[in-house]
Design an enzyme around this catalytic site. Structure first.
Site, PDB file in Angstrom:
ATOM      1  N   ALA A 264       0.841  -1.185   0.000  1.00 35.18           N
ATOM      2  CA  ALA A 264       0.000   0.000   0.000  1.00 35.18           C
ATOM      3  C   ALA A 264       0.879   1.237   0.000  1.00 35.18           C
ATOM      4  CB  ALA A 264      -0.899   0.012   1.234  1.00 35.18           C
ATOM      5  N   GLU A 300      -0.394   3.002   6.993  1.00 36.92           N
ATOM      6  CA  GLU A 300      -0.469   4.066   5.978  1.00 36.92           C
ATOM      7  C   GLU A 300      -1.086   5.328   6.581  1.00 36.92           C
ATOM      8  OE1 GLU A 300       1.312   3.343   3.579  1.00 36.92           O
ATOM      9  OE2 GLU A 300       1.260   1.170   3.791  1.00 36.92           O
TER      10      GLU A 300
HETATM   11  N1  B3K Z   1       5.893   3.873   1.579  1.00 40.97           N
HETATM   12  C1  B3K Z   1       5.338   2.752   0.864  1.00 40.97           C
HETATM   13  C2  B3K Z   1       6.373   1.861   0.286  1.00 40.97           C
HETATM   14  C3  B3K Z   1       6.827   2.310  -1.031  1.00 40.97           C
HETATM   15  C4  B3K Z   1       7.648   1.241  -1.687  1.00 40.97           C
HETATM   16  C5  B3K Z   1       8.263   1.756  -2.928  1.00 40.97           C
HETATM   17  N2  B3K Z   1       8.943   0.726  -3.622  1.00 40.97           N
HETATM   18  C6  B3K Z   1       4.430   1.939   1.720  1.00 40.97           C
HETATM   19  C7  B3K Z   1       4.731   1.948   3.150  1.00 40.97           C
HETATM   20  O1  B3K Z   1       5.790   1.626   3.630  1.00 40.97           O
HETATM   21  O2  B3K Z   1       3.880   2.346   3.877  1.00 40.97           O
HETATM   22 ZN    ZN Z   2       5.507   2.697   5.409  1.00 48.04          ZN
END
Ligand code: B3K
Ligand code: ZN
Length: 871
Positions: A264, A300
């Site tokens: 996500a 998230e």
């Molecule tokens: N920040 C995103 C992860 C992105 C991955 C890119 N390859 C999801 C998370 O860690 O919440």
């Molecule tokens: Zn994250």
């Protein structure tokens, strides 16, 4: 062979951006193959920079570039495969560009692409450069206004922030305009357009504001978003209570998509989720799915403060947002599902994935100092170990100073892109402690080994504990320094009663010893009898602990350690010793019987809950056992583990049956921790029963499958049948596919289950599944269900002596890399362990890595991982 060798990017070479973009207006004219993106950027030169403007841009068809309204000639700018370069720009100006992109043919699933006939985006880490020309780095924060125009069949037009305008356009088209008042880095940009159903709700925040909550899903699926909505509301309230953090916009949206490279994404106000981590109902989702949905929705959401409001200065600081957000997520899960069980699961995941990373070719600190592709660094080290380090920080300075430090961090850095140093500084100030030595956790890779020796003086009633650490070299760093390690411990007598003691004149039941240096000795007073030491309670530091205590003390702990983590841990430790002993040709049958007895007693303990007992009943995984010895012989480990399973199944037969019958759920399904715990224990009992070759077990398993009234029990039954094999399994497998063939997320489970089949003939079936009409390697969920499940969770077949398992994985990596490098790279990891294998297997695995590296046109993503694995 490749012609160019990709260059490493180094933390030491960080320079602030030469140009900032204060504000941007984007206009999307959405068409599947010819989307036009117009961008109007308010650009300003930062400080003393004199260099030309160099913006990222990849796979863009440029249509025009203009500065302050004047279109640039070809001589005034250059565009190559990676950059737009404009020399001699003024200090502040408006840059306007127009490009064309092809979302329908974007199979890499980065930037703007199509999934299930809808437009969606994924920009972290470096996908925005595939949408428009931009300084694609997290320290450029801009205010975004986004206009989306599309055919009316793309019913919903969504982007970050608030919808400020919308309406019809000629030619059956419509539009919407979105404005996000919070400056953000481009990796948090998102756009979604398509036909979607919505589940709506509201939440009143702690200051009394009403926030609209919307979850967008495939038509007809809105009811399956109810659990995610519930988890979202609980997360929002929890963040207010635990960290004083309130949501900041009037609208929070989540969209579920079918094709997504990972779990996500926390885009500001518009999270995008892999449908597998959002949709759930009892008939199609397991308890594990529910648990993961709850955790990921929270994760998230929590990013809104730790990641979005405060972001990373550069990608080396990734753990600043990820480690911290995992830590916050784990705190939430502990509150929702029980501290001990949540902690055990978190540590299991850490060991399986992160300890393995430390022993392999990709060992890196939680803040690495160089990379080729940042996408390869979304690792268990950055995430899970990053969280452990914050947990240690909290243990060291105490909960109150920790919260003060977090408040200071939010106050000081809100609206900025910052560093790990700045984060730690907040805790140094809040606690008044010097944390400079603690910082080594950010720069040193590897799993420390800690040994505990004790000596008891009966006359003086003292016990002296000596803790010593060693830090073995990792592939990236041969030299190591000792790290500050918090070790929480308590004492018990040999009947399992808590032994109080004195430390520095104070009577206590538990104490914290700081091992800060190679070795430390502490003497505890007032110890009435020779104690059993329960050390590293709650897994207070991410280390491997060994003690000089005899096995009988482990049995005392298994029966009665008040620290449930250590109670579970002692059982795992005993089992690991028995399995590895047998695998090395030294079976201990008496010990195995004793273990079975002790486990039987632990299962009858009325005081502990079912979820905990399910964990007790599950033996350490073969892959975890393989981390404890080298060279690794996967077949010997498998056989030894199966032998112990058989002994437990026979010895505990009555108890397992009693559990299986007694825990049958007859009431309403509830996905809560208690219901999930009962189902987990019942299915764990069945799984163990399946090791017993008695004829009735197949019937019990088939009955379990047939009587199942939810997906958890169906999979539990199917799993047991798979372990038993034979016609009952074949029938159930066919029945399952027939029933669920229209449910993609369930068909994934059907593939994943077969991929984990350890039976001798399974590999042929697994290879054959790539030709199944339902197999689709372009869908990351389906690909991972088969290929990743096989390579990670079926060690005995993956490591077949012929090398066919390795060849299969390498073939898949090479094929997928042609269109989706990020997902291909995520499959490389299981090939990294060749050095630790018995040589007959190691050479075969290595040969597959060599074959991969020799492929013409290999992506940087796979190249980086495969070459590191070969080094
Ligand atoms: N920040 C995103 C992860 C992105 C991955 C890119 N390859 C999801 C998370 O860690 O919440
Ligand atoms: Zn994250």
């Amino acid at each position: 062979m490749r012609t160019e060798t990709p260059q490493a990017i180094r933390l030491s070479e960080y320079r602030p951006p030469a140009f900032l973009v204060d504000e941007v207006h984007l206009t999307f004219d959405l068409q599947p193959n010819t989307t036009r993106v117009k961008a109007r950027l308010a650009v300003s030169r930062d400080g003393d920079h004199v260099e030309p403007l160099v913006f990222n841009g990849e796979r863009l068809k440029p249509l025009s570039v203009a500065i302050d309204g004047r279109r640039l000639t070809d001589a005034e700018h250059t565009i190559d495969a990676e950059f737009l370069t404009i020399p001699g720009v003024p200090d502040t100006f408006t840059l306007e560009t127009e490009v064309e992109i092809d979302p329908a043919n974007n199979k890499a699933l980065e930037g703007l692409y199509m999934s299930g006939g809808r437009f969606c985006t994924q920009c972290e880490a470096e996908g925005f450069r595939k949408i428009t020309f931009w300084p694609d780095r997290p320290d450029v924060l801009s205010r975004f206004t986004v206009r989306i125009e599309a055919d009316r069949r793309y019913q919903r037009l969504l982007s970050n922030g608030n919808r400020i305008e919308g309406g019809d356009l000629p030619g059956g088209r419509h539009y919407a305009v979105w404005n996000d008042p919070f400056p953000k880095p481009c990796y948090l940009f998102a756009l979604v357009a398509g036909e979607l159903d919505v589940l709506e709700d509201k939440l009143v925040t702690m200051s009394g504001r009403t926030v609209d909550l919307q979850i967008y899903v495939d038509p007809g699926m809105a009811s399956r978003a109810a659990y995610a909505m519930d988890a979202l509301k609980r997360s929002m309230t929890w963040d207010e209570q635990a960290y004083g953090r309130e949501y900041d916009l009037d609208l929070f949206m989540i969209v579920a998509v079918r094709d997504f490279n990972f779990g996500a994404m926390e885009n500001k106000g518009l999270n995008i989720f892999n449908a597998s981590l959002l949709l759930a109902d009892p008939a199609t989702a397991t308890d594990l799915d529910y648990e993961r949905i709850e955790a990921v929705v929270a994760h998230e959401y929590f990013h809104n403060w730790t990641g979005n409001r405060i972001t990373c200065r550069d990608w080396f600081q990734l753990c600043l947002k990820e480690g911290l957000t995992v830590f916050r997520e784990q705190g939430f899960c502990a509150d929702m599902r029980g501290e001990a069980v949540a902690r055990i699961k978190a540590v299991k995941a850490l060991r399986t994935r992160q300890f393995a990373e430390d022993q392999g070719p990709l060992a890196h600190p939680i803040r690495p100092s160089s990379y080729m592709k940042i996408e390869n660094f979304y690792t268990a080290t950055i995430y899970e170990k990053g969280s452990e380090v914050i947990g240690m920080l909290k243990t060291l300075i105490g909960a109150e100073a920790f919260r003060k430090g977090m408040d200071l961090y939010f106050a000081r850095w809100d609206g900025h892109a910052t560093t790990v140093e700045a984060f730690i500084q907040c805790f140094a100030e809040a606690s008044g402690q010097d944390l400079s030595r603690f910082f080594a956790w950010y720069e040193q890779a590897g799993t420390p080994r800690v040994s505990l020796a004790r000596s008891y003086d009966a006359a003086a009633k003292t016990v002296t504990l000596t803790l010593t650490q060693t830090n073995p070299p990792t592939s990236d760093q041969p030299e190591k320094q000792p790290l500050p390690l918090p070790v929480t411990l308590g004492l018990m007598d040999h009947e399992g009663r808590t032994l109080a003691f004195e430390r520095d004149g104070r009577a206590v039941d538990e104490t914290l010893v700081l091992l800060d240096g190679e070795t430390v000795s502490v003497t505890l007073d007032g110890v009435d009898s020779e104690p059993v030491v329960s050390a590293l309670r709650g897994f207070s530091a991410p280390v491997v602990l060994t003690t000089d205590a005899p096995a009988r003390e482990r049995y005392v702990q298994l029966a009665s350690d008040p620290d449930l983590f250590n109670r579970w841990e002692s059982g795992q430790d005993l089992a690991a010793g028995l399995i590895l002993g047998r695998a090395a040709g030294k079976p201990d049958e008496v010990g195995e019987e004793r273990y079975a007895e002790a486990l039987g007693r632990a299962l009858q303990d009325q005081a502990s809950d079912e979820a905990f007992k399910a964990l007790l009943l599950t033996l350490p995984a073969e892959t975890d056992l393989a981390l404890l010895r080298s060279p690794v012989d996967p077949a010997a480990i498998h056989a030894a583990r199966e032998a112990l399973r058989l002994r437990l199944a026979v010895h505990l037969d009555d108890e397992l049956r009693r559990l299986h019958t007694g825990l049958q759920d007859l009431g309403e399904f509830s996905p809560d921790a208690a219901g999930a715990g009962r189902r987990a224990l019942r299915n764990a009992a069945l799984e163990l029963m399946a090791a017993n070759p008695r004829h009735e077990v197949a019937e019990i398993a088939a009955g379990h499958y047939r009587a199942a009234r939810n997906m958890t029990d169906m999979i539990g039954g199917l799993n047991a049948l798979m372990l038993i094999g034979g016609p009952a399994y074949e029938d159930a497998l066919a029945d399952f596919f027939e029933r669920f063939k229209a449910e993609p997320l369930v068909v994934d489970k059907w593939f994943a289950l077969q991929a984990r089949d350890p039976s001798e003939t399974a590999l042929g079936r697994i290879l054959g599944l790539t030709a199944h009409p339902a197999f689709d390697a372009q869908n990351p969920n389906r690909l991972r269900a088969l290929v990743s499940s096989f390579a990670n969770f079926n060690p005995v077949r993956f490591h077949e002596p012929s090398g066919a398992g390795y060849r299969f994985l390498a073939d898949q990596i090479i094929a997928v890399d042609r269109y989706n490098p990020m997902t291909a790279a995520r499959l490389v990891d299981p090939l990294g362990g060749w050095k630790r294998l018995v040589p007959e297997l190691g050479t075969k695995m290595r040969a597959e890595l060599e074959r991969i590296v020799a492929v013409e046109g290999l992506s940087r993503n796979v190249y980086e991982l495969a070459t590191r694995a070969l080094d």
